[in-house]
Each structure stands twice: as structure tokens, then as C-alpha cells.
Design a protein around this motif. Structure first.
Motif, PDB file in Angstrom:
ATOM      1  N   ARG A  63       0.995  -1.259  -0.122  1.00  0.00           N
ATOM      2  CA  ARG A  63       0.031   0.047  -0.078  1.00  0.00           C
ATOM      3  C   ARG A  63       0.851   1.213  -0.151  1.00  0.00           C
ATOM      4  NH1 ARG A  63      -4.683  -1.462   4.434  1.00  0.00           N
ATOM      5  NH2 ARG A  63      -6.197  -2.337   2.760  1.00  0.00           N
ATOM      6  N   ASN A  64       2.050   1.314   0.958  1.00  0.00           N
ATOM      7  CA  ASN A  64       2.688   2.545   0.945  1.00  0.00           C
ATOM      8  C   ASN A  64       3.558   2.600  -0.534  1.00  0.00           C
ATOM      9  OD1 ASN A  64       1.991   3.355   3.508  1.00  0.00           O
ATOM     10  ND2 ASN A  64       3.890   2.362   4.437  1.00  0.00           N
ATOM     11  N   ASP A  65       4.191   1.704  -1.046  1.00  0.00           N
ATOM     12  CA  ASP A  65       4.773   1.601  -2.233  1.00  0.00           C
ATOM     13  C   ASP A  65       3.840   2.169  -3.370  1.00  0.00           C
ATOM     14  OD1 ASP A  65       6.842   0.611  -1.055  1.00  0.00           O
ATOM     15  OD2 ASP A  65       6.711  -1.615  -1.998  1.00  0.00           O
ATOM     16  N   TRP A  66       2.546   1.934  -3.332  1.00  0.00           N
ATOM     17  CA  TRP A  66       1.592   2.231  -4.339  1.00  0.00           C
ATOM     18  C   TRP A  66       1.416   3.906  -4.144  1.00  0.00           C
ATOM     19  CZ3 TRP A  66      -3.230   5.039  -3.657  1.00  0.00           C
ATOM     20  CH2 TRP A  66      -3.766   5.270  -4.713  1.00  0.00           C
ATOM     21  N   LEU A  67       0.961   4.167  -2.923  1.00  0.00           N
ATOM     22  CA  LEU A  67       0.709   5.616  -2.455  1.00  0.00           C
ATOM     23  C   LEU A  67       1.894   6.200  -2.790  1.00  0.00           C
ATOM     24  CD1 LEU A  67      -1.429   7.318  -1.444  1.00  0.00           C
ATOM     25  CD2 LEU A  67      -0.732   6.846   0.825  1.00  0.00           C
ATOM     26  N   ALA A  68       3.315   5.959  -2.242  1.00  0.00           N
ATOM     27  CA  ALA A  68       4.473   6.758  -2.478  1.00  0.00           C
ATOM     28  C   ALA A  68       4.648   7.017  -4.054  1.00  0.00           C
ATOM     29  CB  ALA A  68       5.478   6.038  -1.882  1.00  0.00           C
ATOM     30  N   GLY A  69       4.367   5.956  -4.779  1.00  0.00           N
ATOM     31  CA  GLY A  69       4.478   6.188  -6.241  1.00  0.00           C
ATOM     32  C   GLY A  69       3.602   7.248  -6.916  1.00  0.00           C
ATOM     33  N   ARG A  70       2.242   7.066  -6.097  1.00  0.00           N
ATOM     34  CA  ARG A  70       1.149   8.110  -6.802  1.00  0.00           C
ATOM     35  C   ARG A  70       1.710   9.727  -6.304  1.00  0.00           C
ATOM     36  NH1 ARG A  70      -1.199   7.474 -10.871  1.00  0.00           N
ATOM     37  NH2 ARG A  70      -2.785   8.834 -10.281  1.00  0.00           N
ATOM     38  N   LEU A  71       2.114   9.680  -4.976  1.00  0.00           N
ATOM     39  CA  LEU A  71       2.718  11.075  -4.363  1.00  0.00           C
ATOM     40  C   LEU A  71       3.784  11.599  -5.127  1.00  0.00           C
ATOM     41  CD1 LEU A  71       2.272  10.008  -0.668  1.00  0.00           C
ATOM     42  CD2 LEU A  71       0.790  11.642  -1.774  1.00  0.00           C
ATOM     43  N   SER A  72       4.463  10.650  -5.628  1.00  0.00           N
ATOM     44  CA  SER A  72       5.966  11.339  -6.302  1.00  0.00           C
ATOM     45  C   SER A  72       5.515  11.961  -7.742  1.00  0.00           C
ATOM     46  CB  SER A  72       6.801  10.085  -6.530  1.00  0.00           C
ATOM     47  OG  SER A  72       6.349   9.151  -7.852  1.00  0.00           O
TER      48      SER A  72
ATOM     49  N   LEU B  50       2.820  14.210  -7.747  1.00  0.00           N
ATOM     50  CA  LEU B  50       2.337  15.237  -7.727  1.00  0.00           C
ATOM     51  C   LEU B  50       3.434  16.553  -7.427  1.00  0.00           C
ATOM     52  CD1 LEU B  50      -0.116  14.132  -5.208  1.00  0.00           C
ATOM     53  CD2 LEU B  50      -0.478  14.410  -7.442  1.00  0.00           C
ATOM     54  N   ALA B  51       2.983  17.691  -7.778  1.00  0.00           N
ATOM     55  CA  ALA B  51       3.746  18.837  -7.527  1.00  0.00           C
ATOM     56  C   ALA B  51       4.049  18.868  -5.982  1.00  0.00           C
ATOM     57  CB  ALA B  51       3.261  20.027  -7.918  1.00  0.00           C
ATOM     58  N   PRO B  52       5.201  19.600  -5.534  1.00  0.00           N
ATOM     59  CA  PRO B  52       5.454  19.708  -4.096  1.00  0.00           C
ATOM     60  C   PRO B  52       4.432  20.234  -3.370  1.00  0.00           C
ATOM     61  CG  PRO B  52       7.487  20.333  -5.465  1.00  0.00           C
ATOM     62  CD  PRO B  52       6.381  19.973  -6.483  1.00  0.00           C
ATOM     63  N   GLU B  53       3.577  21.321  -4.012  1.00  0.00           N
ATOM     64  CA  GLU B  53       2.681  22.102  -3.335  1.00  0.00           C
ATOM     65  C   GLU B  53       1.502  21.208  -2.919  1.00  0.00           C
ATOM     66  OE1 GLU B  53       3.810  23.108  -6.600  1.00  0.00           O
ATOM     67  OE2 GLU B  53       5.366  24.384  -5.803  1.00  0.00           O
ATOM     68  N   ALA B  54       1.237  20.293  -3.854  1.00  0.00           N
ATOM     69  CA  ALA B  54       0.183  19.400  -3.812  1.00  0.00           C
ATOM     70  C   ALA B  54       0.492  18.348  -2.414  1.00  0.00           C
ATOM     71  CB  ALA B  54      -0.086  18.472  -5.175  1.00  0.00           C
ATOM     72  N   ARG B  55       1.702  18.005  -2.730  1.00  0.00           N
ATOM     73  CA  ARG B  55       2.155  17.090  -1.467  1.00  0.00           C
ATOM     74  C   ARG B  55       2.409  17.533  -0.239  1.00  0.00           C
ATOM     75  NH1 ARG B  55       6.141  15.384  -5.334  1.00  0.00           N
ATOM     76  NH2 ARG B  55       7.920  16.407  -4.359  1.00  0.00           N
ATOM     77  N   ALA B  56       2.595  19.055  -0.364  1.00  0.00           N
ATOM     78  CA  ALA B  56       2.342  19.724   1.048  1.00  0.00           C
ATOM     79  C   ALA B  56       0.899  20.066   1.684  1.00  0.00           C
ATOM     80  CB  ALA B  56       3.107  21.259   1.034  1.00  0.00           C
ATOM     81  N   ALA B  57       0.217  20.157   0.638  1.00  0.00           N
ATOM     82  CA  ALA B  57      -1.186  20.304   1.013  1.00  0.00           C
ATOM     83  C   ALA B  57      -1.797  19.241   1.462  1.00  0.00           C
ATOM     84  CB  ALA B  57      -1.978  20.585  -0.040  1.00  0.00           C
ATOM     85  N   LEU B  58      -1.418  17.807   0.948  1.00  0.00           N
ATOM     86  CA  LEU B  58      -1.982  16.746   1.566  1.00  0.00           C
ATOM     87  C   LEU B  58      -1.245  16.441   3.031  1.00  0.00           C
ATOM     88  CD1 LEU B  58      -1.666  14.280  -1.733  1.00  0.00           C
ATOM     89  CD2 LEU B  58      -3.785  14.977  -0.350  1.00  0.00           C
ATOM     90  N   ALA B  59      -0.209  16.633   3.073  1.00  0.00           N
ATOM     91  CA  ALA B  59       0.832  16.386   4.376  1.00  0.00           C
ATOM     92  C   ALA B  59      -0.186  17.172   5.468  1.00  0.00           C
ATOM     93  CB  ALA B  59       2.109  17.108   4.422  1.00  0.00           C
ATOM     94  N   GLU B  60      -0.425  18.422   5.237  1.00  0.00           N
ATOM     95  CA  GLU B  60      -1.474  19.420   5.937  1.00  0.00           C
ATOM     96  C   GLU B  60      -2.689  18.558   6.325  1.00  0.00           C
ATOM     97  OE1 GLU B  60      -0.949  22.506   7.418  1.00  0.00           O
ATOM     98  OE2 GLU B  60       1.141  22.328   7.221  1.00  0.00           O
ATOM     99  N   ALA B  61      -3.223  17.919   5.498  1.00  0.00           N
ATOM    100  CA  ALA B  61      -4.439  17.328   5.516  1.00  0.00           C
ATOM    101  C   ALA B  61      -4.420  16.003   6.276  1.00  0.00           C
ATOM    102  CB  ALA B  61      -5.034  17.077   4.176  1.00  0.00           C
TER     103      ALA B  61
END
Length: 152
Positions: free
Chosen positions: A118-127, A129-140
Motif C-alpha cells: 500500500r505504501n509503495d503504491w501511495l508513494a508512487g502516486r505522491l511522487s 504530484l507537485a511539491p505544493e500538492a504534497r504539502a497540502a496533503l501532508a497538512e490534511a
């Protein structure tokens, strides 16, 4: 006793719910699929995770936590026991009749494989995304746990 009124559901909140729902459902569906690719159902993964977090948990408490009937949980546990993923052991010396649940070494490896997949799939999808989108998800992340009733 003081009664606190629930906040009003505004049009903005309804719009946010409408935007989040499909995204959360699709992400959840993909994570369930990754558990299946690792050889387990989503409910198996959930049960194994709960038993890992709460070793010694009993059937009733596990069923309640997973919002499942006792007979249904019993059926899942029999299957997981048969597969060698969980085992029952005396929960406390004071009450030898009560049996608590714990992961076996095989169950811990299975849960690790599910989480890794699951983490590998999610990390692959997160990679992707733009850094701003990853930051927004981290905040969420914490508010989403709160939303699911599993936050702080």
C-alpha cells in the motif's frame, strides 16, 4: 450537563464534502486492491492491524472496534487462525476462560507485506504530484484522521 450545538452545515461544507467524497472513495478502493494483491482482503488487513495495535484484544472488543457483528468477526477470525495469521492466548492470568488475540509471526509478515504494498503504491502516486500538492496533503493528514474518528 451542557449541550453543545453541532455546527451548521453550510453550502461551503457541502461543496467540500462533495469534492472529497469521490477522492477518498477512489483512494480507499485502490488501497484495498493493493491489499488484495498482497494476498489479503481489506477486512483481513484491518483486523490484522487492529490486533497488532491491541494485542490481547478479545473477539467482542474487536468486533465493536471494527463495527462488525460478533458472529461475522468470529468467522473472519476462524479463517485468519486457520491461515496461521492470528492465534488465541489467555488474555490475563485472572481469567483463563477469556482468550485474547495476537498476531503470529506469519501474521506480522503478512501485515508488513500489505502495508509495504500500500505504501509503495501511495508513494508512487505522491511522487507524481507537485511539491505544493504534497504539502497540502501532508497538512490534511491529521484532519483526515480526525474526520475518520481516529485522530488525536
Amino acid at each position: 450537563m451542557r449541550v453543545v450545538n453541532a455546527p451548521a452545515i453550510t453550502p461551503e461544507i457541502l461543496a467540500l464534502a462533495d469534492a472529497l467524497r469521490p477522492a477518498l472513495l477512489r483512494a480507499s478502493r485502490r488501497l484495498r486492491a493493493e491489499a488484495q494483491r498482497a494476498g489479503a482482503s481489506a477486512i483481513d488487513a484491518q483486523i490484522l492491524g487492529t490486533v497488532k495495535k491491541s494485542p490481547g484484544i478479545g473477539l467482542s472488543a474487536l468486533a465493536e472496534r471494527e463495527q462488525m457483528t460478533k458472529p461475522s468477526m468470529s468467522s473472519h477470525l476462524k479463517r485468519l487462525e486457520g491461515a496461521g495469521l492470528v492465534e488465541r492466548a489467555p488474555a490475563a492470568p485472572a481469567d483463563r476462560r477469556r482468550k485474547g488475540l495476537r498476531l503470529t509471526a506469519r501474521g506480522a509478515r503478512a501485515l508488513d507485506a500489505i502495508r509495504r504494498r500500500r505504501n509503495d503504491w501511495l508513494a508512487g502516486r505522491l511522487s507524481t504530484l507537485a511539491p505544493e500538492a504534497r504539502a497540502a496533503l501532508a497538512e490534511a493528514a491529521l484532519p483526515l484522521l480526525d474526520l475518520a474518528g481516529e485522530g488525536r
